[in-house]
Every structure is written in C-alpha cells, then in structure tokens.
Design a protein around this motif. Sequence first.
Motif, PDB file in Angstrom:
ATOM      1  N   UNK A 273       0.811  -1.223   0.000  1.00  0.00           N
ATOM      2  CA  UNK A 273       0.000   0.000   0.000  1.00  0.00           C
ATOM      3  C   UNK A 273       0.848   1.278   0.000  1.00  0.00           C
ATOM      4  N   UNK A 277       0.854   4.624   2.273  1.00  0.00           N
ATOM      5  CA  UNK A 277       0.766   3.891   3.527  1.00  0.00           C
ATOM      6  C   UNK A 277      -0.429   4.262   4.383  1.00  0.00           C
TER       7      UNK A 277
ATOM      8  N   UNK B 448       0.180   4.190 -13.445  1.00  0.00           N
ATOM      9  CA  UNK B 448      -0.533   3.748 -12.246  1.00  0.00           C
ATOM     10  C   UNK B 448      -0.697   4.931 -11.288  1.00  0.00           C
ATOM     11  N   UNK B 449      -0.693   6.134 -11.849  1.00  0.00           N
ATOM     12  CA  UNK B 449      -0.685   7.326 -10.999  1.00  0.00           C
ATOM     13  C   UNK B 449      -1.845   7.307  -9.999  1.00  0.00           C
ATOM     14  N   UNK B 451      -3.396   4.824  -8.661  1.00  0.00           N
ATOM     15  CA  UNK B 451      -3.135   3.865  -7.581  1.00  0.00           C
ATOM     16  C   UNK B 451      -2.127   4.444  -6.599  1.00  0.00           C
ATOM     17  N   UNK B 452      -1.082   5.055  -7.166  1.00  0.00           N
ATOM     18  CA  UNK B 452      -0.027   5.632  -6.335  1.00  0.00           C
ATOM     19  C   UNK B 452      -0.597   6.699  -5.399  1.00  0.00           C
ATOM     20  N   UNK B 453      -1.504   7.523  -5.942  1.00  0.00           N
ATOM     21  CA  UNK B 453      -2.000   8.664  -5.200  1.00  0.00           C
ATOM     22  C   UNK B 453      -3.021   8.290  -4.128  1.00  0.00           C
ATOM     23  N   UNK B 454      -3.752   7.218  -4.343  1.00  0.00           N
ATOM     24  CA  UNK B 454      -4.846   6.886  -3.431  1.00  0.00           C
ATOM     25  C   UNK B 454      -4.349   6.888  -1.983  1.00  0.00           C
ATOM     26  N   UNK B 455      -4.952   7.734  -1.139  1.00  0.00           N
ATOM     27  CA  UNK B 455      -4.416   7.926   0.208  1.00  0.00           C
ATOM     28  C   UNK B 455      -4.925   6.921   1.243  1.00  0.00           C
ATOM     29  N   UNK B 456      -5.854   6.047   0.839  1.00  0.00           N
ATOM     30  CA  UNK B 456      -6.433   5.159   1.854  1.00  0.00           C
ATOM     31  C   UNK B 456      -5.404   4.140   2.335  1.00  0.00           C
ATOM     32  N   UNK B 457      -5.438   3.812   3.624  1.00  0.00           N
ATOM     33  CA  UNK B 457      -4.472   2.846   4.170  1.00  0.00           C
ATOM     34  C   UNK B 457      -4.475   1.533   3.385  1.00  0.00           C
ATOM     35  N   UNK B 458      -5.697   1.076   3.048  1.00  0.00           N
ATOM     36  CA  UNK B 458      -5.760  -0.027   2.095  1.00  0.00           C
ATOM     37  C   UNK B 458      -6.284   0.582   0.819  1.00  0.00           C
ATOM     38  N   UNK B 459      -5.429   0.681  -0.182  1.00  0.00           N
ATOM     39  CA  UNK B 459      -5.758   1.477  -1.356  1.00  0.00           C
ATOM     40  C   UNK B 459      -7.067   1.038  -2.008  1.00  0.00           C
ATOM     41  N   UNK B 463      -3.981  -2.812  -8.587  1.00  0.00           N
ATOM     42  CA  UNK B 463      -3.451  -3.055  -9.924  1.00  0.00           C
ATOM     43  C   UNK B 463      -3.653  -4.524 -10.269  1.00  0.00           C
ATOM     44  N   UNK B 493      -8.275  12.621  -5.475  1.00  0.00           N
ATOM     45  CA  UNK B 493      -6.868  12.871  -5.811  1.00  0.00           C
ATOM     46  C   UNK B 493      -6.503  12.112  -7.087  1.00  0.00           C
TER      47      UNK B 493
END
Lengths: 341, 511
Positions: A273, A277, B448-449, B451-459, B463, B493
């Motif tokens: 994640x 994180x 994968x921008x 995915x990278x940006x997603x701020x949730x602890x479990x994204x 992918x 985001x």
Amino acid sequence: MKKVSRRDFLHLMGVGIGGVTAAQLISGCETDHPSPTKNPEPSLTPLQPLPTSTPTPSPQSTNTQQPTPPEYPYLVITHGEDPEQHVRQGIKALGGMERFMKSGADVIIKPNICVPYHTYEYAATTNPWIVGALVKVCLEAGAKRVRVMDFPFGGSAKDSYRKSGIEEQVNAAGGEMEIMTTLKYREFDIPNAVSLQKTSVYEEILKADLLIDVPIAKNHGLAILTLGLKNLMGTILDRGAIHNDFDNRLVDLATLVRPHLTVIDAIRTLMANGPTGGNLSDVKVQNTVIFSQDTVTADSYATSLFGLLPQQLGYLVNAANRGIGRLDYQNVKIEEFNING
Amino acid sequence: MAKRSAFAHQKITNFWVTLRKISQSLALIVFLAFMIETGLDRAPHDLTNIPIRLSPLAMLSSLISSRTFLSGMTISLILLLSSLIIGRAWCGWVCPMGTVLDIFHFRKIKSVRTLPERLRAIKYGLLIVILFSAIFSNLTLLVFDPLTIFTRTMALSILPVIDQIITVIEKTLINVPFLTESIYQFDLWVRPAIFPIEPAIFQYTILNGIFFIGIILLNLLAERFWCRYICPLGALLGLFSRLSLVKRKVKDTCVQCHLCELHCPTGTIDPQKEYTSDPAECTLCMNCLKECQKKALTFSPSVSLAPRSDYDPGKRTILNAFLVSITLTALLSIDWVKRYPRNHALRPPGTDSQTLSSTCTRCGLCLKVCPTGALQINLAESEIEAAGTPVFIPRLGFCQYSCNACGQICPVGAIPPLNLSEKQNKIIGKAYINPDRCIAWSDHQTCIVCEEMCPLPQKAISLESGEFSSPTGGTITISLPVVNREICIGCGICENKCPVAGEAAIRVYTI
C-alpha cells in the motif's frame, strides 16, 4: 466628439504593436535563457573529485582497480535501533562527512516527505531522526548551512514537514526546512537522454555543494520499490512526465540530478500500500540503514530487504546499463555494522 | 470668548469625524486580516470566521432555515443590540462594505440628481423576502448580505487576482540577475505571510468581481447607493435603529443653510422636515456635525421611537414580500432546463446539495480555507437555488486526506465540523475509470498514478495485470488500475492527478 486622425491612429497602432512585441520579448527571455547557458555540466563537477564515485560497470575491472590509497567501503550497512548511531557509524565508515564536503559547504538533504497523512511510524516518510542526525553530522563537519526539502504530492509542504516530524528534528539539529517554490525551478536539457529530453529542476539542488539523497525504502505500484533513484523525482516540477516510459525517464533524470551520497532509511519499511501507507500492519521493522555514494548500489542492496532482486526493477537495470552505478552489490566492498552493542 | 468656544467646538466635531475614519480604516484592515488569515492555518477557525458570525442577517436566516441554533451565532447579537443604542453606527463606522463605498465615493463625477425616497423601501422588501424565504429553507438571497459579499469577493476575486499579479511580476523579475535573490526572499516572505503557498484559482473570479464593482459603480447614482436602497443587513439594523437611544437632533439655532444636507452620505437629511433625519438611515458618520457652523446639531441619548417614513415597511409590504418569497422559492427550485442528473456536482465532505442550499450562508470561507482549491462556488453545477454554495471539483483540487478545514471554518455548520477520522470515512462520491481514456487500459502503456496517489491505508485502487497482444507481435503485460468502490471515499486525488489531458480518465461521481 474629437475625431481620431489617421496619424493618431497609426501612433496608437505603433504603441500597441510595440507593447505586444516587448511583452513577447520579455516572456521569451524566460524560456530561452536557461537552456543554452545553464547546462547541467557545472553542477556535475563536484562529483568528479570524489575518488570512487565514477562507477565502473564490470566487476572484473573494479577488482583490479580496487587498491586505491584510502580504501573506503563502497557500501555500508548498519543494523540497530538508534537512528543517530546509524548515521554516525555509517558516515564514519565511509570516511567521515569531511570526505564529501569542505568546510563552508552548502548542503541539501532530500528526504522522502511525500504526504502529510501520517507520522513516521507508518513508514511513508523518512525517519526524522536520521535526517536530523545527517544535519548534525554535516554541521559538525563545518557546513555553512544545511537545507532539507521535498515536494509532497498529497498536501502542502508545510503540513507534510510538520506531520512527518522531520521539521522538528531538522530545526533542533540546526538545519533549515526549505519550501520548494515554483520560482526556483529552471528547465534543463538532459544531454544524453533516452526519453526525457528536458525537465524543470529545483535549481538549488543542482547548485548544492553536497546533495544527500535520504529515501525511505517502501513499496510502490509503478516502481515496485521506491528508493534512492525514485526519490529524485521530488526534485522536479512535472512528475507526471516521468510516469510515461518510467524506467527510461527516471534514469534520464538520474543523469542530471546526481546525489553525492545516498542514505536509505530501512529502519521501518512499508511493505504494501505504498507510497502513501497508513496501515501499521504493512510496516516491517528492519532496523537497517544503507550508505553509499552510488545510489544504484544502495538501491540494489535495498531490494534484498523486500525479498527481491535488483534485476526485477527495470529502472535499476537501465541505470546500471547506462553507467550510473552498479547493480552487483554483492561484488563491491561492503562493511556491515551492528550498532546495538 | 465666543470665538474660542467656536474653535473648541470645531475641534471636537472634527475629532468625531477623524475618529470615525480611524475606526473605519482599522475595521477594514481587521476584516482583510481575517480574510488573509483564513486558510493560512495560523489562527483558529473559530476566530477567522467571526466576520460572518457577526452578521445578524446571515445568522438569523440560517437559524430560521435550518431550525438549528448554534452557540457561535450569538456573537451577531452584539451587532443587533448595538443598533438599539447607537443605531446604524455599524454601517458608518465598521462595515467593510460601507468603508469601500466611502473610499470610492465618486463625489467629483457623480450627477447631482436626487433619487426618489421610495427606493429606500427596496432594502426592507429584500430583507423581508430573505427572512420569509428562510422559512421555506431557501437561503439563495443571502448572496446579498454585505458581509458575505465582502468575504466572497476577497476570497474569490481580489486576493487571488493580487496573488496572480504578484506571481507574474516575480516570474518576470526573477530572470533579472541582480534581482533574483531579493525576489526570492520576497517570495519566501509573501507566500506564507499573505498568500497560500500554492495559489488557488477560482471559477467565476470575474463574475464575483463584477458583482462587487457593480455595487461600487452604483455610487455614481447616489453616494452609498447600496446602503441606502439595497443592503438587507442595513435594513435589519435600520428597523432596530428606529428605537435607537442615540439620535441626531436639530436645535432651533439652525439657519437652514443646507450644509449638513449636502454632506450627508446617505441623503437622509430632509429640508422639508426642518433638516431632521431618519435614524433608520443615519450611519452616525458625524459629517453634519462637522459641517454645521451654528452648533445646531447634537447626537444625544433619548428614549423615543422614530416617526414613520413613507418608505418604511407596512402590512402591505410584508404581505407582498411573503408572496414574492413563495414565488421566488418555487421558481428557484424549478428545473429550468430539463437536465440529466448532475452526477458530477460533488459537495464538501459530510454534506449534500439539499442541506447546503438550506443552511449555507454563501460566504465563501470554505473556498478560501481549502488548501488545494478543490472547493469552488456553485453557479451552473446544480439547481439555481444552490447558487453561491460550494461544490467540489476534483480536477481543480482534491480533498486532502489529512484536512478537515472546510467543516471547521463553516460558521453555520452547513459543512459539518467533522473530526479528521470522521471526515476520512465520509463518502463524497465514488471513482470510476473510463477505460477508453485510461493510458493503461486503452493505450496499453504503464501508468498507475491513480493507484499511487490513493491515500487510503488499504488502497481503493488496485493493480491487476492484463495481457494484450502487442502491435509488434507477442503479448505485453500491463498493470491495470481497478477501483474498489466498496472502500473508495471519493477524495478525488486520482481524478486530480490523472495525467490524461483535459477530462481525467478516472472521475468521481456522486452516489
């Protein structure tokens, strides 16, 4: 009603066209100016005097060249809990900070402070005590000033500096947190680029006497792992441009922005994640810090902490092929220290 | 002896006018400081939203409309009760809108024509329509509250425009070698001190500016046109001012010289009525006191109710206003054009269109405080009724995971004051990928921008690997972003950072 004579009209036209041309000239200066005069070459010069920094791709040739007078390790690994002891031991083993800088040097430390969401325990941002210790070591070696900066993507720099805890440690150590304003970016050509021909870089980073790259080792969807090379993306303005053809463009950037020293924080590593994180269960305590002048070698060693091989990271392979650094960390002179005892 | 006392008198009257001007300047500076502080994260939000909480009009309408009393509203009572003692002194001494109108008085170029007194009734009409509409949970007309106009214009138009101008000047001058360092130092100071680090850009900046400039230009028709004829807050204070303790009185030493009438900014001094004035119109500016050569004027306390004027609201006005507000409320909620459902009209976390349009005071503080510029003023994104309320436009700014400022600053709780973890669990919308535009899905290139940006602890974006046949033969494996809508909170985001030009390949839709 006063009539406008032909002459007046022409005068006005003249003034108008003149104004527009002048405006274009002024704005033209802005874009034309930097590229020819400000080539990246001068910024690379500080790299040359360093004895082992010129990477030699094949392991055989290095073995024969190895016995140079002061034989410092190429890679230093420290294990233990106290971040400051990591830094002191690691830098000492590399020959002391004096080896990398002269007294009065202007130092920039580039940690990874990507988001203001969580504190350092979540391993999304570099360990604040490592950064603080580096500031101390530089100042002890006589640095004129030590600045610490990153360009976060998930919030403002101010919030991120504070939340990460880095601001507090850097200020306590006598360093400065600098906010990377867009004013200080300049477009640079990348001479031998494969894919990224030019990009806007924070100019101060290229001008610094000593640039220390201090990433935290963590999981990343695109890069697989984000380490020293990936951390350089924080020095440029248009990160979006790197995401296409990532494995080539990141290496193009690495030919322009070349840290003199890389310190990878793997005290707490984010295993999933990433890069943002937020789950403590994704964090693995590894209590390891990696030091090298060669970012590629440091990155390569870090892959082992995630059970991976350096060959699995496309950009590392490309970087080694293009002579940025060495992938074969097993073949370099390594010193490992356990700092707990 | 007489000469000396005349001189002393002149000094005192001048003193009152000077004091009033100092008060106006200080108040304007304080209001501007509040606006600048909003969003710089230095002062507590409960302090920086005081300019709106001061307005009894906004607070009363919000109270009526939402049927919710908030303790923060009580501060507006200060203003309301002050009018029982010192009348509309607020308008003449403090109101930032009034001060701006005094600065741009246009006395030199204005036509001297006098406008009919009956026009003064407009503001009472507007006031009563606003209050009646509030009963029907419609607050659209609060766009006419002078304090919301001031904050909205500062936040949306004036400060951003100054910011842009400074940025352009800086970017030009920083290329001049010997200026580089000083420009940089200036920027280091000005960015955190006055302007946010990353300048927000607002939709309708010009429209809001025009509204404000329009009000100023009305000064060409009559000095303080806005305060005399339109201002609904002035009307509310005016009604109370008729009971005001301090009133202007004309003594019989008056020689009917017209000087006071000429210098009255609200034109309420009436030669037909022995140069008396209406306390509901008088702003206690003290100009008349200063001009009067015969010491024929006093502002002294007395308990009395001012006589009725022709333009004061009567039963008929109230009835008419009632009918107007019913019609208006109905008309504003009509679907003028048959619209398809507007599933892009996202709202700030924890609120919805209906709640917003019935509680929001249209002050724009949330727009100013939002660190990413994600909140924009609503005009065309949803019903006309909701004009002036905030909408969330992810392509312009994302809802920062660790920020809950909009709910904290909102003076009326239209955006609920959620704590951080409550906000992080509020669902604003849900993200959907458009595979026809997505670089990975449609061009089969790595990206994968989101995915990278997603701020949730479990994204909320994962992918999955997809195999495609390559144009050069063989197959290529690409990581494809997929949204897990079970956990997506719609922070936007992903939409904001999507590298596809123009409309993003991933968008947040209302649920």
